[in-house]
Design a protein around this motif. Structure first.
Motif, PDB file in Angstrom:
ATOM      1  N   MET A 189      15.477  40.972-112.468  1.00  0.00           N
ATOM      2  CA  MET A 189      15.369  42.259-111.859  1.00  0.00           C
ATOM      3  C   MET A 189      14.379  43.102-112.658  1.00  0.00           C
ATOM      4  O   MET A 189      14.476  43.208-113.873  1.00  0.00           O
ATOM      5  CB  MET A 189      16.774  42.857-111.853  1.00  0.00           C
ATOM      6  CG  MET A 189      16.870  44.275-111.491  1.00  0.00           C
ATOM      7  SD  MET A 189      18.561  44.783-111.146  1.00  0.00           S
ATOM      8  CE  MET A 189      19.379  44.480-112.686  1.00  0.00           C
ATOM      9  N   LYS A 190      13.407  43.692-111.970  1.00  0.00           N
ATOM     10  CA  LYS A 190      12.410  44.528-112.632  1.00  0.00           C
ATOM     11  C   LYS A 190      12.896  45.962-112.680  1.00  0.00           C
ATOM     12  O   LYS A 190      13.548  46.444-111.769  1.00  0.00           O
ATOM     13  CB  LYS A 190      11.079  44.436-111.901  1.00  0.00           C
ATOM     14  CG  LYS A 190      10.455  43.053-112.012  1.00  0.00           C
ATOM     15  CD  LYS A 190       9.095  43.010-111.399  1.00  0.00           C
ATOM     16  CE  LYS A 190       8.532  41.596-111.542  1.00  0.00           C
ATOM     17  NZ  LYS A 190       7.219  41.481-110.952  1.00  0.00           N
ATOM     18  N   SER A 191      12.562  46.636-113.783  1.00  0.00           N
ATOM     19  CA  SER A 191      12.992  48.011-113.988  1.00  0.00           C
ATOM     20  C   SER A 191      11.806  48.950-113.901  1.00  0.00           C
ATOM     21  O   SER A 191      10.653  48.523-113.942  1.00  0.00           O
ATOM     22  CB  SER A 191      13.649  48.157-115.358  1.00  0.00           C
ATOM     23  OG  SER A 191      14.831  47.400-115.413  1.00  0.00           O
ATOM     24  N   GLN A 192      12.107  50.224-113.824  1.00  0.00           N
ATOM     25  CA  GLN A 192      11.092  51.275-113.806  1.00  0.00           C
ATOM     26  C   GLN A 192      11.055  51.906-115.189  1.00  0.00           C
ATOM     27  O   GLN A 192      12.094  52.244-115.748  1.00  0.00           O
ATOM     28  CB  GLN A 192      11.457  52.321-112.755  1.00  0.00           C
ATOM     29  CG  GLN A 192      10.417  53.375-112.526  1.00  0.00           C
ATOM     30  CD  GLN A 192       9.265  52.893-111.687  1.00  0.00           C
ATOM     31  OE1 GLN A 192       9.352  51.869-111.019  1.00  0.00           O
ATOM     32  NE2 GLN A 192       8.167  53.599-111.743  1.00  0.00           N
ATOM     33  N   THR A 193       9.864  52.078-115.744  1.00  0.00           N
ATOM     34  CA  THR A 193       9.705  52.691-117.053  1.00  0.00           C
ATOM     35  C   THR A 193       9.045  54.042-116.886  1.00  0.00           C
ATOM     36  O   THR A 193       8.066  54.167-116.155  1.00  0.00           O
ATOM     37  CB  THR A 193       8.828  51.817-117.975  1.00  0.00           C
ATOM     38  OG1 THR A 193       9.507  50.593-118.206  1.00  0.00           O
ATOM     39  CG2 THR A 193       8.581  52.497-119.312  1.00  0.00           C
ATOM     40  N   GLY A 194       9.584  55.035-117.570  1.00  0.00           N
ATOM     41  CA  GLY A 194       8.990  56.364-117.560  1.00  0.00           C
ATOM     42  C   GLY A 194       8.697  56.799-118.972  1.00  0.00           C
ATOM     43  O   GLY A 194       9.434  56.469-119.901  1.00  0.00           O
ATOM     44  N   ALA A 195       7.609  57.516-119.151  1.00  0.00           N
ATOM     45  CA  ALA A 195       7.246  58.008-120.476  1.00  0.00           C
ATOM     46  C   ALA A 195       6.643  59.396-120.351  1.00  0.00           C
ATOM     47  O   ALA A 195       5.906  59.674-119.405  1.00  0.00           O
ATOM     48  CB  ALA A 195       6.247  57.065-121.143  1.00  0.00           C
ATOM     49  N   ILE A 196       6.981  60.239-121.283  1.00  0.00           N
ATOM     50  CA  ILE A 196       6.408  61.575-121.395  1.00  0.00           C
ATOM     51  C   ILE A 196       5.837  61.667-122.804  1.00  0.00           C
ATOM     52  O   ILE A 196       6.552  61.483-123.778  1.00  0.00           O
ATOM     53  CB  ILE A 196       7.467  62.684-121.208  1.00  0.00           C
ATOM     54  CG1 ILE A 196       8.191  62.555-119.878  1.00  0.00           C
ATOM     55  CG2 ILE A 196       6.845  64.061-121.379  1.00  0.00           C
ATOM     56  CD1 ILE A 196       7.387  62.911-118.668  1.00  0.00           C
ATOM     57  N   PHE A 197       4.541  61.933-122.925  1.00  0.00           N
ATOM     58  CA  PHE A 197       3.903  62.090-124.223  1.00  0.00           C
ATOM     59  C   PHE A 197       3.696  63.581-124.437  1.00  0.00           C
ATOM     60  O   PHE A 197       3.045  64.242-123.639  1.00  0.00           O
ATOM     61  CB  PHE A 197       2.547  61.390-124.255  1.00  0.00           C
ATOM     62  CG  PHE A 197       2.633  59.906-124.040  1.00  0.00           C
ATOM     63  CD1 PHE A 197       2.642  59.035-125.121  1.00  0.00           C
ATOM     64  CD2 PHE A 197       2.696  59.370-122.764  1.00  0.00           C
ATOM     65  CE1 PHE A 197       2.720  57.668-124.918  1.00  0.00           C
ATOM     66  CE2 PHE A 197       2.777  58.010-122.558  1.00  0.00           C
ATOM     67  CZ  PHE A 197       2.787  57.162-123.638  1.00  0.00           C
ATOM     68  N   THR A 198       4.271  64.108-125.509  1.00  0.00           N
ATOM     69  CA  THR A 198       4.130  65.526-125.793  1.00  0.00           C
ATOM     70  C   THR A 198       3.372  65.731-127.087  1.00  0.00           C
ATOM     71  O   THR A 198       3.402  64.896-127.992  1.00  0.00           O
ATOM     72  CB  THR A 198       5.506  66.215-125.908  1.00  0.00           C
ATOM     73  OG1 THR A 198       6.226  65.639-126.981  1.00  0.00           O
ATOM     74  CG2 THR A 198       6.301  66.090-124.626  1.00  0.00           C
ATOM     75  N   LEU A 199       2.693  66.846-127.140  1.00  0.00           N
ATOM     76  CA  LEU A 199       1.979  67.249-128.350  1.00  0.00           C
ATOM     77  C   LEU A 199       2.255  68.736-128.509  1.00  0.00           C
ATOM     78  O   LEU A 199       1.789  69.532-127.697  1.00  0.00           O
ATOM     79  CB  LEU A 199       0.483  66.989-128.208  1.00  0.00           C
ATOM     80  CG  LEU A 199      -0.377  67.340-129.401  1.00  0.00           C
ATOM     81  CD1 LEU A 199      -0.026  66.459-130.585  1.00  0.00           C
ATOM     82  CD2 LEU A 199      -1.848  67.176-129.061  1.00  0.00           C
ATOM     83  N   GLY A 200       3.048  69.084-129.505  1.00  0.00           N
ATOM     84  CA  GLY A 200       3.483  70.474-129.606  1.00  0.00           C
ATOM     85  C   GLY A 200       4.477  70.756-128.508  1.00  0.00           C
ATOM     86  O   GLY A 200       5.498  70.109-128.404  1.00  0.00           O
ATOM     87  N   ARG A 201       4.153  71.707-127.644  1.00  0.00           N
ATOM     88  CA  ARG A 201       5.024  72.032-126.512  1.00  0.00           C
ATOM     89  C   ARG A 201       4.350  71.583-125.225  1.00  0.00           C
ATOM     90  O   ARG A 201       3.183  71.836-125.002  1.00  0.00           O
ATOM     91  CB  ARG A 201       5.293  73.524-126.466  1.00  0.00           C
ATOM     92  CG  ARG A 201       6.194  73.958-127.607  1.00  0.00           C
ATOM     93  CD  ARG A 201       6.534  75.397-127.485  1.00  0.00           C
ATOM     94  NE  ARG A 201       5.438  76.156-128.097  1.00  0.00           N
ATOM     95  CZ  ARG A 201       5.250  77.440-127.933  1.00  0.00           C
ATOM     96  NH1 ARG A 201       6.046  78.134-127.184  1.00  0.00           N
ATOM     97  NH2 ARG A 201       4.267  78.048-128.535  1.00  0.00           N
ATOM     98  N   GLY A 202       5.083  70.925-124.380  1.00  0.00           N
ATOM     99  CA  GLY A 202       4.556  70.483-123.095  1.00  0.00           C
ATOM    100  C   GLY A 202       4.024  69.064-123.153  1.00  0.00           C
ATOM    101  O   GLY A 202       3.727  68.522-124.211  1.00  0.00           O
ATOM    102  N   ASP A 209      19.628  64.215-122.200  1.00  0.00           N
ATOM    103  CA  ASP A 209      18.484  64.963-122.694  1.00  0.00           C
ATOM    104  C   ASP A 209      17.174  64.173-122.627  1.00  0.00           C
ATOM    105  O   ASP A 209      16.142  64.668-123.071  1.00  0.00           O
ATOM    106  CB  ASP A 209      18.728  65.388-124.146  1.00  0.00           C
ATOM    107  CG  ASP A 209      19.996  66.207-124.287  1.00  0.00           C
ATOM    108  OD1 ASP A 209      20.276  67.001-123.368  1.00  0.00           O
ATOM    109  OD2 ASP A 209      20.699  66.047-125.298  1.00  0.00           O
ATOM    110  N   MET A 210      17.209  62.954-122.086  1.00  0.00           N
ATOM    111  CA  MET A 210      16.032  62.093-122.051  1.00  0.00           C
ATOM    112  C   MET A 210      15.059  62.594-120.990  1.00  0.00           C
ATOM    113  O   MET A 210      15.233  62.357-119.802  1.00  0.00           O
ATOM    114  CB  MET A 210      16.434  60.643-121.782  1.00  0.00           C
ATOM    115  CG  MET A 210      15.267  59.669-121.769  1.00  0.00           C
ATOM    116  SD  MET A 210      14.255  59.648-123.243  1.00  0.00           S
ATOM    117  CE  MET A 210      15.300  58.783-124.363  1.00  0.00           C
ATOM    118  N   ILE A 211      14.036  63.289-121.441  1.00  0.00           N
ATOM    119  CA  ILE A 211      13.089  63.925-120.536  1.00  0.00           C
ATOM    120  C   ILE A 211      12.308  62.906-119.698  1.00  0.00           C
ATOM    121  O   ILE A 211      11.869  63.206-118.588  1.00  0.00           O
ATOM    122  CB  ILE A 211      12.148  64.863-121.324  1.00  0.00           C
ATOM    123  CG1 ILE A 211      11.455  65.829-120.385  1.00  0.00           C
ATOM    124  CG2 ILE A 211      11.180  64.090-122.153  1.00  0.00           C
ATOM    125  CD1 ILE A 211      10.726  66.931-121.110  1.00  0.00           C
ATOM    126  N   ALA A 212      12.157  61.685-120.187  1.00  0.00           N
ATOM    127  CA  ALA A 212      11.436  60.657-119.436  1.00  0.00           C
ATOM    128  C   ALA A 212      12.182  60.248-118.170  1.00  0.00           C
ATOM    129  O   ALA A 212      11.585  59.684-117.255  1.00  0.00           O
ATOM    130  CB  ALA A 212      11.182  59.434-120.313  1.00  0.00           C
TER     131      ALA A 212
END
Length: 180
Positions: free
Chosen positions: A1-14, A114-117
């Motif tokens: 089964m394949k999954s979906q990966t999400g990532a958020i890269f932040t630098l400082g705020r945002g 709390d996982m923003i991704a």
């Protein structure tokens, strides 16, 4: 089964990069899916870190937030902490262990709520949607005194961690099964 990966890269705020894609390989467990996600995104994390360093800025700490404790233990200890359920994992998934040993990155726990991704991989509604959207777009009501973003719920839960002035934070996680 394949999954979906999400990532958020932040630098400082945002967020500076927001990414979501279907994994290329099948995973037999959520831990394997999480390690696949880290492996899929680690090249972008390293490229971003090195790009910032080549612009003349010092990156003191690159943090990968993870909401799966088994994945954190496997990332930190590599194959040595593998058990009967994880010994089949491909060795390429443990590239993160080498990076941790070289102090290139560190992996920290972030509570699932709390996982923003997860904004990229799960249907998020209501308060959680607004909180994640505000964090990603730097519209947050919760502002850190030193101008840095941590795991979204850190101040809410009272674990006010100190952070450094220059920091590259990557949040990876939130895999959900996607059927072909």
């Amino acid at each position: 089964m394949k999954s979906q990966t999400g990532a958020i890269f932040t630098l400082g705020r945002g967020a500076i990069i927001s990414d979501s894609n279907k994994q290329k390989t099948n995973a037999r467990s959520s831990t394997e899916a999480e390690l696949n996600g880290v492996d899929d995104k680690i090249s972008k994390i390293l490229w971003s870190k090195r790009f910032i360093e080549h612009q003349g800025f010092k990156v003191k700490l690159t943090v990968i937030y993870q909401d799966n404790t088994s994945t954190i233990k496997l990332a930190e200890n590599g194959k040595t902490s593998s058990g009967k359920r994880t010994r089949h994992f491909d060795i390429k998934l443990f590239y993160i262990t080498d990076l941790i040993d070289k102090d290139e990155v560190t992996v920290k726990y972030c509570h699932t709520d709390d996982m923003i991704a997860d904004y990229n991989t799960k249907p998020v509604v209501g308060v959680k949607f607004r909180t994640f959207r505000n964090e990603i777009m730097n519209l947050s009501i919760i502002n850190h005194p030193d101008g840095h973003q941590e795991c979204v719920g850190v101040n809410v839960r009272g674990k006010n961690n100190k952070s450094h002035l220059t920091k590259n934070v990557s949040k990876i996680g939130g895999e959900i099964p996607v059927h072909d």
